[in-house]
Design a protein around this motif. Sequence first.
Motif, short mmCIF file in Angstrom:
data_model
loop_
_atom_site.label_atom_id
_atom_site.label_comp_id
_atom_site.label_asym_id
_atom_site.label_seq_id
_atom_site.Cartn_x
_atom_site.Cartn_y
_atom_site.Cartn_z
N VAL A 258 -23.46 46.16 8.71
CA VAL A 258 -24.29 45.37 7.80
C VAL A 258 -23.65 45.30 6.42
CG1 VAL A 258 -26.49 45.33 6.55
CG2 VAL A 258 -26.46 45.80 9.02
N PHE A 259 -23.16 46.44 5.93
CA PHE A 259 -22.55 46.47 4.60
C PHE A 259 -21.24 45.67 4.57
CE2 PHE A 259 -24.74 50.82 4.18
CZ PHE A 259 -25.88 50.24 3.65
N GLU A 260 -20.45 45.76 5.62
CA GLU A 260 -19.18 45.02 5.67
C GLU A 260 -19.45 43.51 5.67
OE1 GLU A 260 -16.04 45.98 5.34
OE2 GLU A 260 -16.90 47.96 4.92
N ALA A 261 -20.44 43.09 6.44
CA ALA A 261 -20.78 41.66 6.48
C ALA A 261 -21.28 41.19 5.11
CB ALA A 261 -21.84 41.40 7.55
N ALA A 262 -22.05 42.05 4.43
CA ALA A 262 -22.55 41.71 3.09
C ALA A 262 -21.40 41.60 2.09
CB ALA A 262 -23.56 42.75 2.64
N LYS A 263 -20.39 42.47 2.23
CA LYS A 263 -19.22 42.39 1.36
C LYS A 263 -18.51 41.06 1.50
CE LYS A 263 -17.72 47.24 0.93
NZ LYS A 263 -16.63 48.18 1.32
N ILE A 264 -18.33 40.64 2.76
CA ILE A 264 -17.65 39.37 3.02
C ILE A 264 -18.45 38.20 2.42
CG2 ILE A 264 -16.95 37.78 4.84
CD1 ILE A 264 -16.38 40.28 6.58
N ARG A 265 -19.77 38.24 2.60
CA ARG A 265 -20.61 37.18 2.02
C ARG A 265 -20.46 37.15 0.51
NH1 ARG A 265 -24.67 39.55 4.74
NH2 ARG A 265 -24.65 38.94 6.93
N ARG A 266 -20.44 38.33 -0.10
CA ARG A 266 -20.31 38.40 -1.56
C ARG A 266 -18.99 37.80 -2.03
NH1 ARG A 266 -19.56 43.58 -5.34
NH2 ARG A 266 -20.25 42.68 -7.32
N GLN A 267 -17.93 38.07 -1.29
CA GLN A 267 -16.63 37.49 -1.63
C GLN A 267 -16.65 35.97 -1.52
OE1 GLN A 267 -14.01 39.48 1.10
NE2 GLN A 267 -14.12 41.45 0.03
N ASN A 268 -17.50 35.47 -0.64
CA ASN A 268 -17.63 34.02 -0.46
C ASN A 268 -18.71 33.41 -1.36
OD1 ASN A 268 -15.61 33.94 1.49
ND2 ASN A 268 -17.05 34.42 3.15
N GLY A 269 -19.24 34.23 -2.25
CA GLY A 269 -20.18 33.71 -3.24
C GLY A 269 -21.64 33.73 -2.86
N GLN A 270 -22.00 34.45 -1.78
CA GLN A 270 -23.40 34.52 -1.38
C GLN A 270 -23.88 35.97 -1.36
OE1 GLN A 270 -24.56 33.25 2.59
NE2 GLN A 270 -26.54 32.56 1.84
N GLY A 271 -25.05 36.19 -1.94
CA GLY A 271 -25.63 37.53 -1.93
C GLY A 271 -26.41 37.80 -0.66
N THR A 272 -26.80 39.06 -0.48
CA THR A 272 -27.53 39.48 0.72
C THR A 272 -28.78 40.25 0.32
OG1 THR A 272 -25.50 39.67 2.03
CG2 THR A 272 -27.44 40.87 2.84
N LEU A 273 -29.90 39.82 0.83
CA LEU A 273 -31.13 40.61 0.70
C LEU A 273 -31.29 41.39 2.00
CD1 LEU A 273 -34.54 39.58 -0.78
CD2 LEU A 273 -34.43 40.85 1.37
N LEU A 274 -31.18 42.70 1.91
CA LEU A 274 -31.30 43.56 3.09
C LEU A 274 -32.70 44.14 3.14
CD1 LEU A 274 -30.14 45.05 5.54
CD2 LEU A 274 -29.32 46.83 3.96
N PHE A 275 -33.45 43.73 4.15
CA PHE A 275 -34.81 44.23 4.32
C PHE A 275 -34.79 45.36 5.34
CE2 PHE A 275 -38.91 44.09 6.67
CZ PHE A 275 -39.73 44.48 5.62
N VAL A 276 -35.25 46.53 4.92
CA VAL A 276 -35.25 47.72 5.78
C VAL A 276 -36.69 48.11 6.08
CG1 VAL A 276 -34.44 50.08 6.09
CG2 VAL A 276 -33.10 48.48 4.70
N GLU B 14 -25.54 49.48 -6.21
CA GLU B 14 -25.00 49.53 -7.56
C GLU B 14 -23.99 48.43 -7.84
OE1 GLU B 14 -23.53 53.50 -7.74
OE2 GLU B 14 -25.47 54.36 -8.34
N ASP B 15 -23.15 48.09 -6.84
CA ASP B 15 -22.13 47.06 -7.09
C ASP B 15 -22.61 45.66 -6.75
OD1 ASP B 15 -21.97 46.76 -4.33
OD2 ASP B 15 -19.99 47.64 -4.12
N GLY B 16 -23.87 45.53 -6.34
CA GLY B 16 -24.44 44.21 -6.10
C GLY B 16 -24.14 43.61 -4.74
N THR B 17 -23.57 44.43 -3.83
CA THR B 17 -23.30 43.92 -2.49
C THR B 17 -24.59 43.54 -1.78
OG1 THR B 17 -21.30 45.26 -2.29
CG2 THR B 17 -22.27 44.47 -0.24
N ILE B 18 -25.63 44.36 -1.96
CA ILE B 18 -26.93 44.06 -1.37
C ILE B 18 -28.02 44.17 -2.42
CG2 ILE B 18 -26.30 44.88 0.94
CD1 ILE B 18 -28.00 47.43 0.27
#
Length: 293
Positions: free
Chosen positions: A101-119, A138-142
Amino acid sequence: MADLFDSDAKPEVEAAAEVNRPLADRLRPKSLAEVIGQAQVLGEEAPLGVMLSSGSLSSLIFWGPPGVGKTTIARLLARETDLHFVQISAIFTGVPDLRKVFEAAKIRRQNGQGTLLFVDEIHRFNKAQQDGFLPYMEDGTILLVGATTENPSFELNAAVLSRSQVLVLERLSLVDLELLTQRAERELGKGLPLNGEARDALHEMADGDGRTLLNLIEQVAAWRVDIPLGREALATRLMRRASKYDKSGDEHYNLISALHKSIRGSDPDAALYWLGRMLEGGEDPRFLARRLT
């Protein structure tokens, strides 16, 4: 060449599939404005209203009982802020799944899209798993939105809490449940075969849980009756929802505290109500006797 499975009946099949979807799914709000209840969180001057109007949504912890809209509100927040919505459950998700989940969110962030992770059930994660969210928060990945039915102060790490705002979602009021019933009747295209007293009893059975109410409405709407049913007939056909109570968790302490305050406030009706709730929930009468003494 036409596909083997192409058919003129496709629209009819899709329509049948739509009708067969659970009512709770069909009535899921499509915007925050459609959410019933939770004005203390969603109002213009309430925490989420202010965050959205200022464009400064932070990580959140939704604390409240089942069926009050925690998942729905999280999903709509992602839609209104153009964030990619990812939902996981702490019950079924392990460390390897979180890494993905975190790796996919990192890739999205690099492509300019944020991720809201609902747990969902975030309190089920242990301390190490909860700590794993911190660097990505802290770094804004999620942007983390956790949901819990337990007191976050007891069940979540201080580090996670310090980076989040806890919002309390409340049980739906009887007025909210009536609005939800009217919305369900419009979706079904017919009124429920209940008189006024039975309708009130149906709302009481739901005990502030919107999902439970919609499940009950689906049952009632399927009945074939000649005249509207009364309260007694409804009680015969439907089992009353079990009281939400556990003898060692938050509900135990919430209810005994309410009983104490009612007695100190000389409110016998409220005291009897809280006493009845605890007895019906399976509380040890000896515990209650000691407290009353």
